[in-house]
Design a protein around this motif. Sequence first.
Motif, short mmCIF file in Angstrom:
data_model
loop_
_atom_site.label_atom_id
_atom_site.label_comp_id
_atom_site.label_asym_id
_atom_site.label_seq_id
_atom_site.Cartn_x
_atom_site.Cartn_y
_atom_site.Cartn_z
N ASN A 67 0.83 -1.21 0.00
CA ASN A 67 0.00 0.00 0.00
C ASN A 67 0.86 1.26 0.00
N PHE A 68 2.00 1.19 0.69
CA PHE A 68 2.91 2.33 0.71
C PHE A 68 3.44 2.62 -0.69
N VAL A 69 3.84 1.56 -1.41
CA VAL A 69 4.36 1.76 -2.77
C VAL A 69 3.26 2.28 -3.69
N ASP A 70 2.04 1.75 -3.53
CA ASP A 70 0.91 2.25 -4.33
C ASP A 70 0.73 3.75 -4.14
N ARG A 71 0.75 4.20 -2.90
CA ARG A 71 0.56 5.63 -2.63
C ARG A 71 1.73 6.45 -3.15
N LEU A 72 2.93 5.91 -2.99
CA LEU A 72 4.12 6.64 -3.40
C LEU A 72 4.15 6.87 -4.91
N LEU A 73 3.72 5.86 -5.67
CA LEU A 73 3.80 5.96 -7.14
C LEU A 73 2.53 6.52 -7.77
N LYS A 74 1.38 6.21 -7.19
CA LYS A 74 0.12 6.55 -7.84
C LYS A 74 -0.56 7.80 -7.30
N SER A 75 0.00 8.36 -6.26
CA SER A 75 -0.63 9.55 -5.68
C SER A 75 -0.63 10.70 -6.69
N PRO A 76 -1.74 11.46 -6.78
CA PRO A 76 -1.77 12.62 -7.69
C PRO A 76 -0.83 13.72 -7.22
N ASP A 77 -0.60 14.69 -8.10
CA ASP A 77 0.24 15.86 -7.79
C ASP A 77 1.69 15.46 -7.48
N GLN A 78 2.16 14.40 -8.12
CA GLN A 78 3.54 13.98 -7.92
C GLN A 78 4.46 14.64 -8.94
N VAL A 79 5.75 14.77 -8.57
CA VAL A 79 6.73 15.35 -9.48
C VAL A 79 7.10 14.34 -10.55
N ARG A 80 7.79 14.83 -11.57
CA ARG A 80 8.29 13.93 -12.61
C ARG A 80 9.27 12.94 -12.01
N LEU A 81 9.27 11.75 -12.57
CA LEU A 81 10.09 10.67 -12.03
C LEU A 81 11.29 10.42 -12.94
N ASP A 82 12.48 10.34 -12.34
CA ASP A 82 13.68 10.06 -13.12
C ASP A 82 13.90 8.57 -13.30
N CYS A 83 13.67 7.79 -12.22
CA CYS A 83 14.04 6.38 -12.29
C CYS A 83 13.12 5.52 -11.43
N GLY A 104 0.75 -1.87 -12.70
CA GLY A 104 0.22 -0.57 -12.30
C GLY A 104 1.31 0.39 -11.87
N TRP A 105 2.31 -0.13 -11.15
CA TRP A 105 3.43 0.71 -10.74
C TRP A 105 4.18 1.23 -11.97
N THR A 106 4.37 0.35 -12.94
CA THR A 106 5.08 0.75 -14.17
C THR A 106 4.29 1.81 -14.92
N CYS A 107 2.97 1.60 -15.03
CA CYS A 107 2.12 2.60 -15.72
C CYS A 107 2.15 3.94 -14.99
N ALA A 108 2.13 3.89 -13.65
CA ALA A 108 2.17 5.13 -12.87
C ALA A 108 3.48 5.88 -13.13
N ALA A 109 4.58 5.13 -13.20
CA ALA A 109 5.87 5.76 -13.49
C ALA A 109 5.87 6.38 -14.89
N LEU A 110 5.27 5.68 -15.84
CA LEU A 110 5.21 6.20 -17.21
C LEU A 110 4.36 7.48 -17.27
N CYS A 111 3.28 7.50 -16.51
CA CYS A 111 2.43 8.69 -16.47
C CYS A 111 3.16 9.89 -15.86
N ARG A 112 4.14 9.61 -15.03
CA ARG A 112 4.93 10.68 -14.40
C ARG A 112 6.16 11.04 -15.21
N GLY A 113 6.22 10.58 -16.48
CA GLY A 113 7.31 10.94 -17.38
C GLY A 113 8.64 10.35 -17.00
N VAL A 114 8.65 9.11 -16.50
CA VAL A 114 9.87 8.48 -16.04
C VAL A 114 10.89 8.39 -17.18
N LYS A 115 12.17 8.59 -16.82
CA LYS A 115 13.24 8.54 -17.81
C LYS A 115 13.95 7.19 -17.84
#
Length: 427
Positions: A67-83, A104-115
């Motif tokens: 649940n912690f990882v879900d919130r960390l990655l999927k929470s709205p208003d997050q900054v762009r993700l490098d890695c 879902g974690w991967t999709c969330a990272a992609l939505c945050r513009g992960v590099k």
Amino acid sequence: MCVEDRISSFPDPILCHILSFLPIKEAVRTSIISTKWRYLFASISTIKFDGYSMSGLTDRNIDSFKNFVDRLLKSPDQVRLDCLRLSHEICLWNDGDHDFDISGWTCAALCRGVKEIDLQLGYLEDILPAVLFTCGSLVTLKLDAVGHKFKFPSDVCLGNLKTLHFRDSFFGDSIIRLISNCHVLEDLAFIECDFYNTSEINIQTPSLKRFILDSDLGEFGDLKYVVVINAPNLIYFQYTDVVAQGYTLSTMKSLEKAHISICGCDTIDSQTIATHLIQGICNVRSLRLTINEGIFQTSRLPIFLNLVEFEFLGRGFNRREIWLVEFLHRIPNLKTLTLNFPVVAGTQWKALEVPSCLSFHLKEIEISCFNTHMIEMVSYFLDNAMILEKLIINMDAMTMTQKKKARNQLLQLVKSSKKCLKLVVIL
């Protein structure tokens, strides 16, 4: 004494950048420093879950971790993700009772513009979302998936991808579609991978600077495909495998370093085909060559005018010392020579013709795995390397008695050669 907290006065973006270098567990612990730090960890741009991050997990707290990882990655208003990096320890808990939403974690990272995405997961079936291969923000993609058979979508396109690494995976023809749609790719690696139902590995990537095709020699039997490489700007090339059905390599004028480890195959003309491979890298400046037989016909090889560093690892074939000297004739400008193979008694070194590189250019020789049979070889090089400056001898594999005797013999050889050179003996 009151100590001023200067770090907390930094702007939040700088603090988040600092936290990105910490393991995620340590970054979370900073939340207790003060109210300013309480939620800073949630804005870090690098999220990595490895063995250390997951140490201490039990059946009681694993769901809280998920649940912690879900919130960390999927929470709205997050900054762009490098890695985003997930190591294989995740799979130890992904047992049906505690399924992680890796897709879902991967999709969330992609939505945050992960590099950068680095997934070291032993099982990727139904985990990787198709959108992973159409993401415009990805610059680095590394996938380690034991036994996974990749099939890439027809609309695959990674327009900004520069680094693409695969390990322990299987590929069909769709891999060529993926590579051809990575238009700025610079670093491509296939490590311990297999290409099934594929007649050709065709790499047509002008931007490519580094290419690794590294398989366990003979693990998958005879290769059924040809290797075609058109990468004129390639700087580094590593090839480890049995001989393929054929090689077509365009001129690599920028090639600085190559590591070639190859063995023959009884079902094809290995010598002729393998010679085509080595001909394609004739502009290389540094070459590390490992062979288990005289697989390259020296008489058919080009002159390596740019080659100044050469390391030779000859494994278990007769007359490899003679093959080495014949190959040195093709390297007129060689400056550094490293030898790492067992020499057997019986080679008539004094009868061998002296390559021109020994007379005019060779300045340093390193001999690894030195044994008593190599004294005559050392004598050959000392007699004929006219401008030699440094000789390095590694005696790790010898007993103390053998080391003492060999060291005295070497000192006598150097003294009798009347050369002003530096002798380095590694005991």
